[in-house]
Write a protein that holds these residues in place. Structure first.
Motif, short mmCIF file in Angstrom:
data_model
loop_
_atom_site.label_atom_id
_atom_site.label_comp_id
_atom_site.label_asym_id
_atom_site.label_seq_id
_atom_site.Cartn_x
_atom_site.Cartn_y
_atom_site.Cartn_z
N UNK A 171 28.02 49.55 53.84
CA UNK A 171 28.68 48.33 54.95
C UNK A 171 29.72 47.57 53.86
N UNK A 172 30.50 46.76 54.27
CA UNK A 172 31.59 46.74 53.33
C UNK A 172 30.75 45.30 52.43
N UNK A 173 30.99 45.50 51.50
CA UNK A 173 31.12 44.52 50.39
C UNK A 173 31.64 42.22 50.56
N UNK A 174 31.22 42.00 50.36
CA UNK A 174 31.82 40.53 50.16
C UNK A 174 32.48 40.47 48.94
N UNK A 175 32.74 40.93 48.32
CA UNK A 175 33.47 41.28 46.86
C UNK A 175 34.79 41.00 47.28
N UNK A 176 35.24 39.79 46.26
CA UNK A 176 37.42 39.58 47.02
C UNK A 176 37.67 41.41 46.91
N UNK A 177 38.93 41.42 47.35
CA UNK A 177 39.42 42.57 47.53
C UNK A 177 40.36 43.12 46.37
N UNK A 178 40.74 42.06 45.70
CA UNK A 178 41.73 42.56 44.22
C UNK A 178 40.17 43.07 42.99
N UNK A 179 39.60 42.76 43.44
CA UNK A 179 37.98 42.55 42.23
C UNK A 179 37.54 44.94 42.73
N UNK A 180 37.43 44.50 44.19
CA UNK A 180 37.52 45.94 44.45
C UNK A 180 38.36 47.27 43.90
N UNK A 181 39.25 46.28 44.10
CA UNK A 181 40.36 47.55 44.24
C UNK A 181 40.63 48.18 42.47
N UNK A 182 39.81 46.54 41.54
CA UNK A 182 40.16 46.86 40.36
C UNK A 182 39.04 48.14 40.55
N UNK A 183 38.37 47.47 40.21
CA UNK A 183 37.03 48.72 39.60
C UNK A 183 36.73 50.58 40.65
N UNK A 184 37.87 50.22 41.96
CA UNK A 184 37.97 51.52 42.42
C UNK A 184 39.01 52.22 41.13
N UNK A 213 29.40 48.64 41.57
CA UNK A 213 30.69 49.77 41.06
C UNK A 213 30.29 51.11 41.36
N UNK A 214 28.76 50.99 41.25
CA UNK A 214 28.82 53.21 41.14
C UNK A 214 29.05 53.47 43.01
N UNK A 215 28.81 52.66 43.65
CA UNK A 215 28.84 52.80 45.23
C UNK A 215 30.71 53.19 45.28
N UNK A 216 31.40 52.16 44.49
CA UNK A 216 32.94 52.23 44.91
C UNK A 216 33.16 53.47 43.95
N UNK A 217 33.22 53.53 42.22
CA UNK A 217 33.70 54.47 42.00
C UNK A 217 33.28 55.69 41.73
N UNK A 218 32.95 56.63 41.68
CA UNK A 218 32.11 57.87 41.58
C UNK A 218 32.31 58.24 40.41
N UNK A 219 32.57 57.91 39.40
CA UNK A 219 33.02 58.59 37.70
C UNK A 219 32.11 57.53 37.13
N UNK A 221 33.21 40.50 37.21
CA UNK A 221 33.53 40.40 36.75
C UNK A 221 33.75 39.95 35.31
N UNK A 222 32.69 40.08 35.09
CA UNK A 222 32.81 39.95 33.38
C UNK A 222 32.31 41.24 33.40
N UNK A 223 31.51 42.38 33.83
CA UNK A 223 31.46 43.28 33.42
C UNK A 223 32.59 44.53 33.42
N UNK A 224 33.85 43.88 34.62
CA UNK A 224 34.90 45.00 33.93
C UNK A 224 35.62 44.22 33.04
N UNK A 225 35.69 43.23 32.86
CA UNK A 225 36.41 42.33 31.64
C UNK A 225 36.31 42.85 30.84
N UNK A 226 35.26 43.83 30.23
CA UNK A 226 34.33 44.68 28.90
C UNK A 226 35.61 45.42 29.50
#
Length: 528
Positions: free
Chosen positions: A99-112, A141-147, A188-193
């Motif tokens: 089931x897709x997350x409601x997180x903004x598309x640009x944030x999802x792309x950044x995680x991937x 993040x663990x769902x979106x990125x296998x790393x 967003x804070x995790x990503x910023x770090x």
């Protein structure tokens, strides 16, 4: 374990699962393992796309993984994610299940796009209202990125592990075995770090924004109300907030919000943000204001300079930066913050099970904290500066009835003691006879009121001796076009409902100010 209401709700949610899920349980002979197994069996029975298997090969038992069949997608919980973490469990099932997350598309792309290997471990407590944000962010993040891998660990259930790692505050996040962060963090804070270039890219985007008609600085109840009232006027509205929701995010139970008998801070903060985003409001989160330039000094528009180097411009500004917990300001407090010195008894209390703690402050928040902690810890010492407690009488009666609570009044805390790693004592001075005494303990919970977030405004506009922004009955400050509302101001009562009303007042006053601004002269047409 699930009552009929929760079962019905969960079954409806699981209908959104589109890909098969395998829940892998690692159990032992403990009562908690039996409890977890019961929960997992109930969940598996609610959807034909969910299967339950048992493999007792994980080092943490009881624990379980939620895996997408035939892929590397998965998350793990070490413990039983009920209480505040039940939502984290539901979201993990949905997201692993496709089931897709409601997180903004640009944030999802950044995680991937994150490269490298990341193994996160988050220690949480079931009573912590700050923990789900962190758990849910890292799970996604663990769902979106296998790393990226993540395990959420109930600190109360793994006390030996908590003690070995000296975890004394939740949420505490480890990345690849090292402490990554403590306290509430958004995705967003995790990503910023992790993505160190994200801040510079965001600053560049902000620099190019057009001037606002009304810019709200702060995203708590006052700021949210101001933004909604401004947007409904059809004017260009922006919100710059260090963390949307403000101090409400740190509030546990809310029982005096008129028309709503009971809610919790994070739930209210989510509702505030959603309501604001229902309108055409430019929400700029994770933005800390550092300087305010009046219109007279910046060419006709008010400027707000941000910590990332960007500058936002607006015709009017509403300051609603709120307040934060006041510190004792004694030696050792900063050194042992999150190492025994804490400010949220609901969050961190379970980590001090069976230990001795002190609560600093005899107002309602301090007495409530002492009552809560008395049910978890072996002993509570409440220390109050005044000659008597200031809490409501009903709370004082409850406190005095508890056998494992000592109350010390007319006492000034003077030093936090520790062994270099964690707290082991507190020194206070008896204000009656001047004697200096020491209390042996393992935790200190500070509950001594609020401090306005206004340091960045000193020398710019009028502040009270307590550092509050001085406002009139319309929310006007000493600067034309600059208004203020909420706990950062001289409003006498710091309450959510009052902050909302003040934010609405400030927005209406700011709009009235806008209507009276001179209209720029239009260029005359020149005949050909």
């Amino acid at each position: 374990m699930l009552d009929a209401h929760l079962t019905t709700q969960l079954k409806a949610y699981l209908e959104k699962v589109t890909q098969p899920i395998e829940i892998v349980a690692s159990l032992d002979g403990s009562a908690k393992s039996a409890e977890l197994n019961e929960l997992l069996e109930e969940i598996a029975a609610l959807s034909e796309r969910i299967s339950l298997v048992r493999r007792d090969d994980n080092e943490r038992r009881p624990s379980f993984a939620i895996n997408r069949v035939g892929s590397d997608v998965g998350v793990r919980f070490a413990g039983i994610p009920m209480g505040h973490e039940f939502t984290s469990l539901v979201l993990a099932l949905l997201q692993v299940g496709g089931h897709p997350s409601k997180t903004a598309a640009d944030v999802i792309e950044q995680v991937k796009n994150i490269e490298g290997d990341y193994h996160f471990e988050t220690y949480f407590s079931l009573s912590c209202q700050n923990c789900p944000d962190v758990v849910q962010a890292l799970n996604l993040m663990s769902v979106l990125n296998p790393n990226i891998q993540h395990v959420a660990i109930d600190g109360a259930l793994y006390q030996d592990e908590v003690d070995a790692r000296q975890v004394m505050s939740v949420p505490t996040v480890y990345l690849n075995g090292e402490v990554f962060g403590q306290g509430r963090m958004s995705l967003e804070q995790v990503l910023a770090k992790l993505d160190t270039g994200a801040g510079a890219r965001e600053a560049e985007k902000l620099k190019n924004k057009e001037a606002f008609d009304m810019l709200v600085v702060g995203g708590g109840p006052a700021g949210s109300a101001a933004a909604i009232y401004a947007a409904r006027k059809g004017i260009r509205t922006g919100v710059a907030a260090e963390r949307f929701g403000g101090q409400v995010l740190d509030t546990m139970a809310i029982e005096n919000f008129i028309s709503i008998g009971y809610t919790e801070g994070p739930k209210l903060a989510t509702a505030l943000e959603q309501h604001v985003k229902d309108y055409d409001v430019d929400v700029m989160n994770l933005q800390r204001a550092e300087r305010l330039l009046p219109a007279a000094e910046s060419g006709g528009l008010i400027e707000v300079q941000l910590a990332n180097g960007a500058t936002l411009k607006s015709k009017t500004v509403i300051l609603s930066t709120g307040a934060r917990w006041r510190q004792m300001g004694v030696p050792g407090e900063d050194q042992y913050r999150n190492k025994g010195v804490a400010y949220c008894p609901h969050c961190d209390g379970p980590l001090f099970k069976g230990k001795r703690v002190a609560v600093i402050g005899g107002g309602n928040s301090g007495v409530e904290a002492a009552i809560d902690l008395a049910g978890i810890t072996s002993h509570v010492t409440l220390i109050e500066f005044d000659s008597k407690l200031r809490a409501d009488e009903v709370l004082q009666r409850k406190l005095h009835s508890l056998p494992n609570v000592d109350i010390i009044v007319s006492a000034q805390s003077t030093e936090v003691l520790g062994d270099g790693q964690k707290v082991n004592g507190l020194v206070y001075e008896d204000r009656v006879n001047g004697e200096v005494r020491r209390v042996e303990l393992e935790g200190i919970f500070v509950q001594i009121g609020l401090l306005p977030n206004t340091e960045w405004l000193k020398g710019t506009l009028e502040l009270s001796p307590r550092g509050e922004i001085v406002i009139d009955e319309r929310g006007r400050t000493s600067l034309p076009g600059v208004f203020a509302a909420g706990d950062a101001t001289t409003v006498p009562y710091k309450q959510i409902v009052i902050a909302m009303g003040a934010g609405s007042t400030a927005a209406l006053s700011a709009f009235d100010h806008l209507m009276r601004l001179p209209v720029a002269a239009k260029p005359e047409l020149v005949a050909a």
